[in-house]
Scaffold this motif. Structure first.
Motif, mmCIF file in Angstrom:
data_model
loop_
_atom_site.group_PDB
_atom_site.id
_atom_site.type_symbol
_atom_site.label_atom_id
_atom_site.label_comp_id
_atom_site.label_asym_id
_atom_site.label_seq_id
_atom_site.Cartn_x
_atom_site.Cartn_y
_atom_site.Cartn_z
ATOM 1 N N LYS A 8 0.782 -0.969 -0.189
ATOM 2 C CA LYS A 8 -0.103 -0.001 0.305
ATOM 3 C C LYS A 8 0.806 1.317 0.050
ATOM 4 O O LYS A 8 1.952 1.777 0.832
ATOM 5 C CB LYS A 8 -0.400 0.016 1.373
ATOM 6 N N CYS A 25 3.331 -5.613 4.094
ATOM 7 C CA CYS A 25 3.551 -6.373 5.616
ATOM 8 C C CYS A 25 3.866 -6.120 6.891
ATOM 9 O O CYS A 25 5.024 -6.775 7.648
ATOM 10 C CB CYS A 25 3.764 -7.320 5.416
ATOM 11 N N TRP A 48 -3.501 0.579 -3.417
ATOM 12 C CA TRP A 48 -2.507 -1.368 -2.745
ATOM 13 C C TRP A 48 -2.092 -1.098 -4.433
ATOM 14 O O TRP A 48 -2.961 -0.556 -5.593
ATOM 15 C CB TRP A 48 -3.391 -2.183 -3.120
ATOM 16 N N GLU A 62 -8.341 -3.398 -2.709
ATOM 17 C CA GLU A 62 -7.551 -4.259 -1.445
ATOM 18 C C GLU A 62 -8.207 -5.058 -0.897
ATOM 19 O O GLU A 62 -7.901 -6.278 -0.579
ATOM 20 C CB GLU A 62 -8.359 -3.113 -0.821
ATOM 21 N N GLN A 63 -9.630 -6.240 -1.856
ATOM 22 C CA GLN A 63 -9.842 -7.521 -1.282
ATOM 23 C C GLN A 63 -8.395 -8.340 -2.052
ATOM 24 O O GLN A 63 -7.907 -9.451 -1.479
ATOM 25 C CB GLN A 63 -11.309 -7.830 -1.865
ATOM 26 N N GLN A 66 -5.354 -8.513 -0.228
ATOM 27 C CA GLN A 66 -5.272 -9.153 1.336
ATOM 28 C C GLN A 66 -5.364 -10.732 0.480
ATOM 29 O O GLN A 66 -5.254 -11.944 1.320
ATOM 30 C CB GLN A 66 -6.870 -8.381 1.765
ATOM 31 N N GLU A 67 -6.226 -10.888 -0.203
ATOM 32 C CA GLU A 67 -6.239 -12.796 -0.862
ATOM 33 C C GLU A 67 -4.712 -13.004 -1.266
ATOM 34 O O GLU A 67 -4.108 -14.000 -0.898
ATOM 35 C CB GLU A 67 -7.576 -12.549 -1.844
ATOM 36 N N LEU A 69 -2.109 -11.747 -0.069
ATOM 37 C CA LEU A 69 -0.677 -11.587 0.934
ATOM 38 C C LEU A 69 -1.201 -12.631 2.095
ATOM 39 O O LEU A 69 -1.050 -13.386 2.249
ATOM 40 C CB LEU A 69 -1.188 -10.195 1.816
ATOM 41 N N ALA A 70 -2.257 -13.473 1.794
ATOM 42 C CA ALA A 70 -3.171 -14.076 2.910
ATOM 43 C C ALA A 70 -2.003 -15.488 1.977
ATOM 44 O O ALA A 70 -1.792 -16.261 2.955
ATOM 45 C CB ALA A 70 -4.157 -14.813 2.879
#
Length: 92
Positions: A8, A25, A48, A62-63, A66-67, A69-70
């Motif tokens: 970000k 992170c 992002w 963002e979704q 985040q996915e 990164l997971a």
């Protein structure tokens, strides 16, 4: 292995117009934004982006960030390169 990792954009670099700082992170990384910057670069703050070898290649929502990164954190336990990449940088 080639990995692009979401980050970000948190600030623009004060001396280098094509560079910004990104939070990856919890680590602060310098990122070249020349490939995604168009118009007012201030609008990139809070966006992002997908980062590869120090370059922001594209914007992400963002979704999706985040996915991704997971998934990378799940890989971290089996791939030492991913763990090293996620942990390298300057703590914010």
């Amino acid at each position: 292995m080639c990995i692009g990792i979401p980050g970000k954009i948190i600030a623009l670099h004060p001396q280098q117009a094509d560079c910004a700082w990104a939070d990856v992170c919890g680590m602060r990384r310098e990122v070249n934004i020349a490939l995604i910057a168009e118009g007012d670069r201030q609008q990139l703050i809070g966006c992002w982006v997908l980062i590869h070898v120090g370059f922001a290649l594209s914007k992400l929502d963002e979704q999706e960030a985040q996915e991704t990164l997971a998934a990378l954190h799940a890989m971290e336990e089996v791939e030492a390169d991913v763990a090293m990449f996620l942990g390298a940088g300057e703590k914010r």
